[in-house]
Scaffold this motif. Structure first.
Motif, PDB file in Angstrom:
ATOM      1  N   LYS A  90     -67.116 -72.115 -33.732  1.00  0.00           N
ATOM      2  CA  LYS A  90     -67.166 -73.315 -32.892  1.00  0.00           C
ATOM      3  C   LYS A  90     -67.316 -74.559 -33.761  1.00  0.00           C
ATOM      4  CE  LYS A  90     -69.691 -75.440 -29.122  1.00  0.00           C
ATOM      5  NZ  LYS A  90     -70.837 -75.374 -28.227  1.00  0.00           N
ATOM      6  N   GLU A  94     -64.679 -77.699 -33.940  1.00  0.00           N
ATOM      7  CA  GLU A  94     -65.079 -79.082 -33.674  1.00  0.00           C
ATOM      8  C   GLU A  94     -64.784 -79.980 -34.873  1.00  0.00           C
ATOM      9  OE1 GLU A  94     -69.168 -78.861 -32.500  1.00  0.00           O
ATOM     10  OE2 GLU A  94     -68.674 -78.099 -30.510  1.00  0.00           O
ATOM     11  N   LYS A  97     -61.076 -80.681 -34.840  1.00  0.00           N
ATOM     12  CA  LYS A  97     -60.730 -81.665 -33.812  1.00  0.00           C
ATOM     13  C   LYS A  97     -61.074 -83.074 -34.272  1.00  0.00           C
ATOM     14  CE  LYS A  97     -61.303 -78.786 -29.708  1.00  0.00           C
ATOM     15  NZ  LYS A  97     -62.132 -78.559 -28.503  1.00  0.00           N
TER      16      LYS A  97
END
Length: 110
Positions: A90, A94, A97
């Protein structure tokens, strides 16, 4: 080796459960379970063959981090790192992104 690990976990659990009554459990005296550095509520779904080491920590400085739960810390290290992998994945997603959303020529301050 595996039998001794199971014995240590059972001993730690029995020491902490002796302070509990059947009617009302004392949630403050239940140990904190850290599996690969991730706090989990139960260690029932961990495969015994996956366990590398088990440590029981009753250090006052460390148990203050988990106050008001003062039952100690049971630190378990596994081969598969199944609780840690989703957190790392995760974080990587992130980070990717945020990197993709950056605009060239702008300064970003954390």
């Amino acid at each position: 080796m595996r039998k001794s690990i199971i014995l240590i976990i059972a001993l730690a659990a029995s020491l902490n459960m002796s302070a509990q009554t059947e009617e009302k459990q004392d949630s403050l005296n239940i140990p904190v379970y850290l599996v690969d550095g991730v706090e989990v509520q139960s260690i029932n779904d961990i495969d015994q063959k996956d366990i590398i080491s088990v440590d029981v920590i009753k250090n006052g400085d460390l148990t203050r981090l988990f106050y008001p739960r003062t039952g100690g810390i049971v630190r378990i290290t596994t081969k598969s790192k199944k609780y840690l992998k989703p957190i790392v994945q995760k974080h990587q997603e992130e980070t990717k992104k945020e990197k993709d959303n950056k605009k060239s020529g702008q300064i970003y301050i954390r």
